[in-house]
Structures are given as C-alpha cells and as structure tokens.
Design a protein around this motif. Structure first.
Motif, PDB file in Angstrom:
ATOM      1  N   MET A   1      -3.316  -0.187  11.616  1.00 19.88           N
ATOM      2  CA  MET A   1      -3.205   0.637  10.421  1.00 19.88           C
ATOM      3  C   MET A   1      -1.805   0.518   9.826  1.00 19.88           C
ATOM      4  O   MET A   1      -1.639   0.378   8.617  1.00 19.88           O
ATOM      5  CB  MET A   1      -3.520   2.089  10.760  1.00 19.88           C
ATOM      6  CG  MET A   1      -3.445   3.018   9.587  1.00 19.88           C
ATOM      7  SD  MET A   1      -4.677   2.710   8.292  1.00 19.88           S
ATOM      8  CE  MET A   1      -6.075   3.566   8.974  1.00 19.88           C
ATOM      9  N   ALA A   2      -0.800   0.599  10.708  1.00 16.59           N
ATOM     10  CA  ALA A   2       0.580   0.512  10.225  1.00 16.59           C
ATOM     11  C   ALA A   2       0.832  -0.812   9.508  1.00 16.59           C
ATOM     12  O   ALA A   2       1.473  -0.844   8.448  1.00 16.59           O
ATOM     13  CB  ALA A   2       1.553   0.687  11.389  1.00 16.59           C
ATOM     14  N   ALA A   3       0.305  -1.898  10.051  1.00 20.22           N
ATOM     15  CA  ALA A   3       0.501  -3.217   9.427  1.00 20.22           C
ATOM     16  C   ALA A   3      -0.175  -3.287   8.062  1.00 20.22           C
ATOM     17  O   ALA A   3       0.393  -3.849   7.108  1.00 20.22           O
ATOM     18  CB  ALA A   3      -0.039  -4.310  10.348  1.00 20.22           C
ATOM     19  N   ILE A   4      -1.358  -2.715   7.951  1.00 23.09           N
ATOM     20  CA  ILE A   4      -2.080  -2.727   6.670  1.00 23.09           C
ATOM     21  C   ILE A   4      -1.333  -1.897   5.635  1.00 23.09           C
ATOM     22  O   ILE A   4      -1.170  -2.325   4.484  1.00 23.09           O
ATOM     23  CB  ILE A   4      -3.521  -2.217   6.851  1.00 23.09           C
ATOM     24  CG1 ILE A   4      -4.340  -3.236   7.634  1.00 23.09           C
ATOM     25  CG2 ILE A   4      -4.172  -1.920   5.495  1.00 23.09           C
ATOM     26  CD1 ILE A   4      -5.678  -2.725   8.104  1.00 23.09           C
ATOM     27  N   VAL A   5      -0.866  -0.726   6.025  1.00 24.86           N
ATOM     28  CA  VAL A   5      -0.133   0.136   5.094  1.00 24.86           C
ATOM     29  C   VAL A   5       1.166  -0.542   4.664  1.00 24.86           C
ATOM     30  O   VAL A   5       1.501  -0.549   3.476  1.00 24.86           O
ATOM     31  CB  VAL A   5       0.133   1.524   5.716  1.00 24.86           C
ATOM     32  CG1 VAL A   5       1.085   2.333   4.861  1.00 24.86           C
ATOM     33  CG2 VAL A   5      -1.183   2.272   5.901  1.00 24.86           C
ATOM     34  N   LEU A   6       1.891  -1.122   5.603  1.00 26.23           N
ATOM     35  CA  LEU A   6       3.140  -1.814   5.277  1.00 26.23           C
ATOM     36  C   LEU A   6       2.881  -2.993   4.341  1.00 26.23           C
ATOM     37  O   LEU A   6       3.549  -3.145   3.313  1.00 26.23           O
ATOM     38  CB  LEU A   6       3.833  -2.282   6.556  1.00 26.23           C
ATOM     39  CG  LEU A   6       5.141  -3.061   6.365  1.00 26.23           C
ATOM     40  CD1 LEU A   6       6.182  -2.196   5.657  1.00 26.23           C
ATOM     41  CD2 LEU A   6       5.661  -3.539   7.713  1.00 26.23           C
ATOM     42  N   ALA A   7       1.899  -3.834   4.693  1.00 23.85           N
ATOM     43  CA  ALA A   7       1.573  -4.994   3.853  1.00 23.85           C
ATOM     44  C   ALA A   7       1.160  -4.562   2.453  1.00 23.85           C
ATOM     45  O   ALA A   7       1.588  -5.155   1.451  1.00 23.85           O
ATOM     46  CB  ALA A   7       0.458  -5.810   4.504  1.00 23.85           C
ATOM     47  N   SER A   8       0.362  -3.524   2.360  1.00 23.77           N
ATOM     48  CA  SER A   8      -0.108  -3.048   1.055  1.00 23.77           C
ATOM     49  C   SER A   8       1.038  -2.521   0.209  1.00 23.77           C
ATOM     50  O   SER A   8       1.084  -2.739  -1.000  1.00 23.77           O
ATOM     51  CB  SER A   8      -1.177  -1.965   1.235  1.00 23.77           C
ATOM     52  OG  SER A   8      -2.286  -2.489   1.927  1.00 23.77           O
ATOM     53  N   ASN A   9       1.985  -1.826   0.841  1.00 19.03           N
ATOM     54  CA  ASN A   9       3.139  -1.318   0.113  1.00 19.03           C
ATOM     55  C   ASN A   9       4.028  -2.447  -0.407  1.00 19.03           C
ATOM     56  O   ASN A   9       4.656  -2.300  -1.451  1.00 19.03           O
ATOM     57  CB  ASN A   9       3.953  -0.359   0.991  1.00 19.03           C
ATOM     58  CG  ASN A   9       3.430   1.050   0.932  1.00 19.03           C
ATOM     59  OD1 ASN A   9       3.792   1.804   0.048  1.00 19.03           O
ATOM     60  ND2 ASN A   9       2.547   1.398   1.848  1.00 19.03           N
ATOM     61  N   ILE A  10       4.072  -3.536   0.292  1.00 16.59           N
ATOM     62  CA  ILE A  10       4.850  -4.693  -0.171  1.00 16.59           C
ATOM     63  C   ILE A  10       4.069  -5.452  -1.237  1.00 16.59           C
ATOM     64  O   ILE A  10       4.591  -5.770  -2.311  1.00 16.59           O
ATOM     65  CB  ILE A  10       5.206  -5.618   1.016  1.00 16.59           C
ATOM     66  CG1 ILE A  10       6.193  -4.898   1.950  1.00 16.59           C
ATOM     67  CG2 ILE A  10       5.784  -6.939   0.518  1.00 16.59           C
ATOM     68  CD1 ILE A  10       6.395  -5.591   3.287  1.00 16.59           C
ATOM     69  N   LEU A  11       2.795  -5.721  -0.985  1.00 13.94           N
ATOM     70  CA  LEU A  11       1.993  -6.555  -1.892  1.00 13.94           C
ATOM     71  C   LEU A  11       1.638  -5.876  -3.201  1.00 13.94           C
ATOM     72  O   LEU A  11       1.283  -6.549  -4.169  1.00 13.94           O
ATOM     73  CB  LEU A  11       0.723  -7.016  -1.172  1.00 13.94           C
ATOM     74  CG  LEU A  11       0.967  -7.987  -0.017  1.00 13.94           C
ATOM     75  CD1 LEU A  11      -0.321  -8.250   0.753  1.00 13.94           C
ATOM     76  CD2 LEU A  11       1.575  -9.282  -0.520  1.00 13.94           C
ATOM     77  N   VAL A  12       1.749  -4.548  -3.276  1.00 13.47           N
ATOM     78  CA  VAL A  12       1.437  -3.835  -4.511  1.00 13.47           C
ATOM     79  C   VAL A  12       2.441  -4.186  -5.612  1.00 13.47           C
ATOM     80  O   VAL A  12       2.188  -3.951  -6.793  1.00 13.47           O
ATOM     81  CB  VAL A  12       1.377  -2.305  -4.263  1.00 13.47           C
ATOM     82  CG1 VAL A  12       2.776  -1.712  -4.112  1.00 13.47           C
ATOM     83  CG2 VAL A  12       0.609  -1.610  -5.364  1.00 13.47           C
ATOM     84  N   GLN A  13       3.539  -4.805  -5.247  1.00 12.76           N
ATOM     85  CA  GLN A  13       4.556  -5.194  -6.227  1.00 12.76           C
ATOM     86  C   GLN A  13       4.216  -6.494  -6.953  1.00 12.76           C
ATOM     87  O   GLN A  13       4.856  -6.838  -7.936  1.00 12.76           O
ATOM     88  CB  GLN A  13       5.907  -5.360  -5.541  1.00 12.76           C
ATOM     89  CG  GLN A  13       6.384  -4.104  -4.858  1.00 12.76           C
ATOM     90  CD  GLN A  13       7.592  -4.376  -3.999  1.00 12.76           C
ATOM     91  OE1 GLN A  13       8.617  -4.807  -4.516  1.00 12.76           O
ATOM     92  NE2 GLN A  13       7.477  -4.152  -2.708  1.00 12.76           N
ATOM     93  N   PHE A  14       3.207  -7.215  -6.485  1.00 14.64           N
ATOM     94  CA  PHE A  14       2.882  -8.525  -7.035  1.00 14.64           C
ATOM     95  C   PHE A  14       1.533  -8.490  -7.746  1.00 14.64           C
ATOM     96  O   PHE A  14       0.518  -8.154  -7.142  1.00 14.64           O
ATOM     97  CB  PHE A  14       2.883  -9.583  -5.924  1.00 14.64           C
ATOM     98  CG  PHE A  14       4.190  -9.649  -5.192  1.00 14.64           C
ATOM     99  CD1 PHE A  14       5.283 -10.282  -5.768  1.00 14.64           C
ATOM    100  CD2 PHE A  14       4.340  -9.044  -3.955  1.00 14.64           C
ATOM    101  CE1 PHE A  14       6.504 -10.335  -5.109  1.00 14.64           C
ATOM    102  CE2 PHE A  14       5.546  -9.083  -3.285  1.00 14.64           C
ATOM    103  CZ  PHE A  14       6.641  -9.733  -3.873  1.00 14.64           C
ATOM    104  N   LEU A  15       1.554  -8.845  -9.022  1.00 12.32           N
ATOM    105  CA  LEU A  15       0.343  -8.782  -9.839  1.00 12.32           C
ATOM    106  C   LEU A  15      -0.660  -9.860  -9.475  1.00 12.32           C
ATOM    107  O   LEU A  15      -0.302 -10.973  -9.112  1.00 12.32           O
ATOM    108  CB  LEU A  15       0.700  -8.916 -11.318  1.00 12.32           C
ATOM    109  CG  LEU A  15       1.503  -7.768 -11.923  1.00 12.32           C
ATOM    110  CD1 LEU A  15       1.878  -8.095 -13.361  1.00 12.32           C
ATOM    111  CD2 LEU A  15       0.714  -6.472 -11.859  1.00 12.32           C
TER     112      LEU A  15
END
Length: 198
Positions: A1-15
């Motif tokens: 879960m932590a990895a998914i949340v972290l990845a999503s928080n980073i990837l949300v910056q890229f369109l």
C-alpha cells in the motif's frame, strides 16, 4: 500500500493526455491491496493497511506543500486535504462493503467494494480540491482555472474542467477495477490454497 501511495503521489505530477495523470493508473491498485488483505487476513488487517497508506499519503502531501513548482507549491492544502479525506473515506468504505459481501460469489465483494470506493474517492477528491463552491477551504489558492467551461472530455456538454478530469479518472478506476479481478483471483487462490478464507 505504501509503495502504491508513494508512486501515485509522484506520478500524479506527470500528464497522460488531456484529462489524466500517470498517477490515475497506479492509485486504483490501492483498492486491490485493500481487498486482498481483507480476503486473506480479514477486515481488521485491511484497515491497518489502509491506515499505513494514509500515513504515507499525509507525509507525501506535507512534503509536496513545501516544494515550490512553477505555479506555487506542488501540493496545495486543498489537494492535500482532498487526497487524505478521499483516501481514508473511500478505503474504509471499501473495507466495510467487502466485509459485508465476503460470503457471496468470489468476485462480488472485490468488485462492489472497489466500484463504490472508487466512485466516492473520485467525487470527494475532485470536489474538495477543485470545486469553486469549496474555495473557503483555502481562499488564497486560485482554482479558477479548474472552473473553465469546456466540453466534457472534449466532446460532451459544457462542464467545468475539473468535472472532465474527475470523469476521466473515474473511468480509469472502473476499468482497472474489472482488470484487477484477475490478479485478485490468482493471488487469493495461491495464498489460500488449502486454507479456509477469512
């Protein structure tokens, strides 16, 4: 879960196209993790995993509010609040619905809980983060750009831009909810081979 949340928080910056970010494709797997935990270990363990993801999300949001981008902080307080409220509400709802439906057909609990949870998540996040009606949450944050009236997803009736963003995000979540049934079934079958499912 932590990895998914972290990845999503980073990837949300890229369109990804006009309506999505790359984070839209990773975050829905949080529901898969919650459902797997719920099926294999029970609702209590699933809630613990949700809480761990929530803490990671809060830390990511706090860090994001301190990093300045071209137009201000990478994460505004509205986005941080919307993200936290949406995540915790939707995931806890997912756990409760899954637990209630756990004795039905194998696919019913993960599909119903994810569809409801994803819908609530999308509605809460985009409303809190971008709706003009909730501008009192962070008055100094100008989200007027999100209220620009455009055709829904580029071809439908005129709606605020944030509504198109929400609809696109919701569509990805629904599609991935269906696809996630495959790994759910495989992982649960392997994990529970020879055991009684909780």
């Amino acid at each position: 879960m932590a990895a998914i949340v972290l990845a999503s928080n980073i990837l949300v910056q890229f369109l990804f196209g006009n309506w999505l970010t790359w984070g839209a494709f990773t975050y829905p797997f949080a529901f898969l993790v919650t459902d797997l935990m719920n099926r294999i270990y029970g609702a209590r363990a699933a809630r613990q995993v949700v809480f761990a993801g929530f803490v990671v999300g809060i830390v990511c949001s706090l860090i994001g509010t301190q990093i300045m981008g071209e137009y201000g902080p990478l994460v505004t307080w509205r986005i941080a609040i919307g993200s936290g409220v949406a995540f915790l509400t939707a995931q806890m709802l997912d756990v409760a619905i899954f637990d209630r439906l756990r004795t039905g057909a194998w696919w019913r609990a993960p599909l119903a809980s994810t569809l409801v949870g994803s819908s609530v998540d999308t509605m809460l996040f985009f409303s809190i983060a971008f709706s003009g009606a909730l501008s009192f949450i962070e008055p100094a944050n100008d989200v007027s750009w999100a209220a620009e009236a455009l055709p829904l997803l580029g071809f439908g009736p005129l709606v605020p831009l944030w509504v198109s963003l929400a609809v696109a995000d919701w569509g990805v979540k629904l599609g991935l909810a269906l696809i996630a049934l495959i790994p759910f079934r495989v992982i649960v079958s392997k994990a529970m081979a020879g055991k009684i499912i909780a």
